[in-house]
Design a protein around this motif. Sequence first.
Motif, PDB file in Angstrom:
ATOM      1  N   LEU A   1      66.082   9.502  62.746  1.00 36.80           N
ATOM      2  CA  LEU A   1      65.960   9.665  61.407  1.00 36.80           C
ATOM      3  C   LEU A   1      66.373  10.770  60.525  1.00 36.80           C
ATOM      4  CD1 LEU A   1      64.561   8.219  58.574  1.00 36.80           C
ATOM      5  CD2 LEU A   1      62.543   9.384  59.050  1.00 36.80           C
ATOM      6  N   VAL A   2      66.331  12.068  61.120  1.00 35.70           N
ATOM      7  CA  VAL A   2      66.794  13.286  60.885  1.00 35.70           C
ATOM      8  C   VAL A   2      68.438  13.282  61.031  1.00 35.70           C
ATOM      9  CG1 VAL A   2      67.051  15.520  61.280  1.00 35.70           C
ATOM     10  CG2 VAL A   2      64.775  14.647  61.422  1.00 35.70           C
ATOM     11  N   SER A   3      68.802  12.494  61.921  1.00 34.56           N
ATOM     12  CA  SER A   3      70.355  12.428  62.026  1.00 34.56           C
ATOM     13  C   SER A   3      71.010  11.454  60.797  1.00 34.56           C
ATOM     14  CB  SER A   3      70.685  11.812  63.556  1.00 34.56           C
ATOM     15  OG  SER A   3      70.267  12.696  64.252  1.00 34.56           O
ATOM     16  N   TRP A   4      70.350  10.476  60.607  1.00 29.54           N
ATOM     17  CA  TRP A   4      70.628   9.501  59.348  1.00 29.54           C
ATOM     18  C   TRP A   4      70.611  10.254  58.181  1.00 29.54           C
ATOM     19  CZ3 TRP A   4      73.776   5.634  59.690  1.00 29.54           C
ATOM     20  CH2 TRP A   4      73.755   4.845  60.850  1.00 29.54           C
TER      21      TRP A   4
ATOM     22  N   LEU B   1      73.580  12.725  53.823  1.00 29.84           N
ATOM     23  CA  LEU B   1      73.602  14.030  52.755  1.00 29.84           C
ATOM     24  C   LEU B   1      75.211  14.393  52.874  1.00 29.84           C
ATOM     25  CD1 LEU B   1      70.633  16.438  53.596  1.00 29.84           C
ATOM     26  CD2 LEU B   1      71.281  15.178  51.454  1.00 29.84           C
ATOM     27  N   LEU B   2      75.943  14.635  54.137  1.00 30.35           N
ATOM     28  CA  LEU B   2      77.090  15.037  54.421  1.00 30.35           C
ATOM     29  C   LEU B   2      78.131  14.059  53.627  1.00 30.35           C
ATOM     30  CD1 LEU B   2      77.093  16.426  57.872  1.00 30.35           C
ATOM     31  CD2 LEU B   2      77.467  17.691  55.750  1.00 30.35           C
TER      32      LEU B   2
ATOM     33  N   CYS C   1      77.214  11.687  51.239  1.00 29.56           N
ATOM     34  CA  CYS C   1      77.104  11.222  49.727  1.00 29.56           C
ATOM     35  C   CYS C   1      76.771  12.509  48.796  1.00 29.56           C
ATOM     36  CB  CYS C   1      76.241  10.437  49.571  1.00 29.56           C
ATOM     37  SG  CYS C   1      76.495   8.660  50.399  1.00 29.56           S
ATOM     38  N   VAL C   2      75.933  13.022  49.133  1.00 31.10           N
ATOM     39  CA  VAL C   2      75.254  14.287  48.288  1.00 31.10           C
ATOM     40  C   VAL C   2      76.290  15.634  48.246  1.00 31.10           C
ATOM     41  CG1 VAL C   2      73.352  15.829  47.820  1.00 31.10           C
ATOM     42  CG2 VAL C   2      72.921  13.513  48.708  1.00 31.10           C
ATOM     43  N   VAL C   3      76.748  16.036  49.332  1.00 33.32           N
ATOM     44  CA  VAL C   3      77.721  17.173  49.224  1.00 33.32           C
ATOM     45  C   VAL C   3      79.036  16.916  48.616  1.00 33.32           C
ATOM     46  CG1 VAL C   3      78.986  18.516  50.741  1.00 33.32           C
ATOM     47  CG2 VAL C   3      76.878  18.096  51.199  1.00 33.32           C
ATOM     48  N   PRO C   4      79.627  15.637  48.541  1.00 35.49           N
ATOM     49  CA  PRO C   4      80.879  15.468  48.075  1.00 35.49           C
ATOM     50  C   PRO C   4      80.663  15.261  46.060  1.00 35.49           C
ATOM     51  CG  PRO C   4      80.879  13.909  50.033  1.00 35.49           C
ATOM     52  CD  PRO C   4      79.553  14.757  49.826  1.00 35.49           C
ATOM     53  N   PHE C   5      79.311  14.634  45.954  1.00 38.17           N
ATOM     54  CA  PHE C   5      79.066  14.832  44.718  1.00 38.17           C
ATOM     55  C   PHE C   5      78.841  15.840  44.236  1.00 38.17           C
ATOM     56  CE2 PHE C   5      75.686  14.039  41.256  1.00 38.17           C
ATOM     57  CZ  PHE C   5      76.842  13.321  40.538  1.00 38.17           C
ATOM     58  N   GLY C   6      77.988  16.704  44.727  1.00 34.28           N
ATOM     59  CA  GLY C   6      77.704  18.116  44.202  1.00 34.28           C
ATOM     60  C   GLY C   6      79.139  18.878  44.152  1.00 34.28           C
ATOM     61  N   SER C   7      80.154  18.764  45.111  1.00 32.42           N
ATOM     62  CA  SER C   7      81.369  19.509  45.059  1.00 32.42           C
ATOM     63  C   SER C   7      81.904  18.928  43.903  1.00 32.42           C
ATOM     64  CB  SER C   7      82.298  19.186  46.228  1.00 32.42           C
ATOM     65  OG  SER C   7      81.689  19.919  47.140  1.00 32.42           O
ATOM     66  N   TRP C   8      82.038  17.502  43.605  1.00 34.51           N
ATOM     67  CA  TRP C   8      82.724  17.041  42.344  1.00 34.51           C
ATOM     68  C   TRP C   8      82.321  17.395  41.035  1.00 34.51           C
ATOM     69  CZ3 TRP C   8      80.932  13.924  38.504  1.00 34.51           C
ATOM     70  CH2 TRP C   8      81.846  13.419  37.679  1.00 34.51           C
ATOM     71  N   LEU C   9      80.897  17.430  41.049  1.00 29.39           N
ATOM     72  CA  LEU C   9      80.212  17.925  39.758  1.00 29.39           C
ATOM     73  C   LEU C   9      80.704  19.460  39.651  1.00 29.39           C
ATOM     74  CD1 LEU C   9      78.164  16.886  37.672  1.00 29.39           C
ATOM     75  CD2 LEU C   9      76.316  18.001  39.250  1.00 29.39           C
ATOM     76  N   TYR C  10      80.661  20.387  40.378  1.00 24.05           N
ATOM     77  CA  TYR C  10      80.969  21.712  40.348  1.00 24.05           C
ATOM     78  C   TYR C  10      82.403  22.007  39.914  1.00 24.05           C
ATOM     79  CZ  TYR C  10      81.475  26.688  41.602  1.00 24.05           C
ATOM     80  OH  TYR C  10      82.289  27.783  41.841  1.00 24.05           O
TER      81      TYR C  10
END
Length: 161
Positions: free
Chosen positions: A4-7, A12-13, A15-24
């Motif tokens: 579960l932690v691995s998934w 996060l790697l 979906c969330v990180v690319p979206f945060g980079s795009w937003l920034y």
Amino acid sequence: MSKLVSWIAVILLLCVVPFGSWLYLSKGLNYRKAALSELQVKDSLSISEDSLRLLNNKTTVLVLNKEVKIMDILGKINDQFKNSPSFQIMFKDSVGTYSYLPKGYLDERFLSYQGKDFILIDNKLQIRNSYNSDVPAIKKMVEHIAIILPRVKEADIIIKK
């Protein structure tokens, strides 16, 4: 539990990180576009008008007012941009150790900027903006100077054979 932690880490790697980079990055792009729209050319000086070549090939902050508080501001701006070879601060009238325009030089050109304290002129003799000496205007001027100062060309990497 470790799966579960691995998934969660993979999601996060991916979906969330690319979206945060795009937003920034989009926020920075929008800031840059807004600043460039404020720096549209307001007026232009011809090379023949600048016959002494005091402003040509230099990003210039032309000071129209010589109050004491402006001298403190200019000291800080000069410290910030002192390493840029194409930056200069010039006064319309003679003041202390700063450079100044000769008496009567381009006077009729700057009549429309009465009431302003600073004029920002780029290295192609284009008047980009004019500013008062209040704190928000000074901050905006420093940002604008940083945007229009020509960048020093970086050296290319050369592979020795």
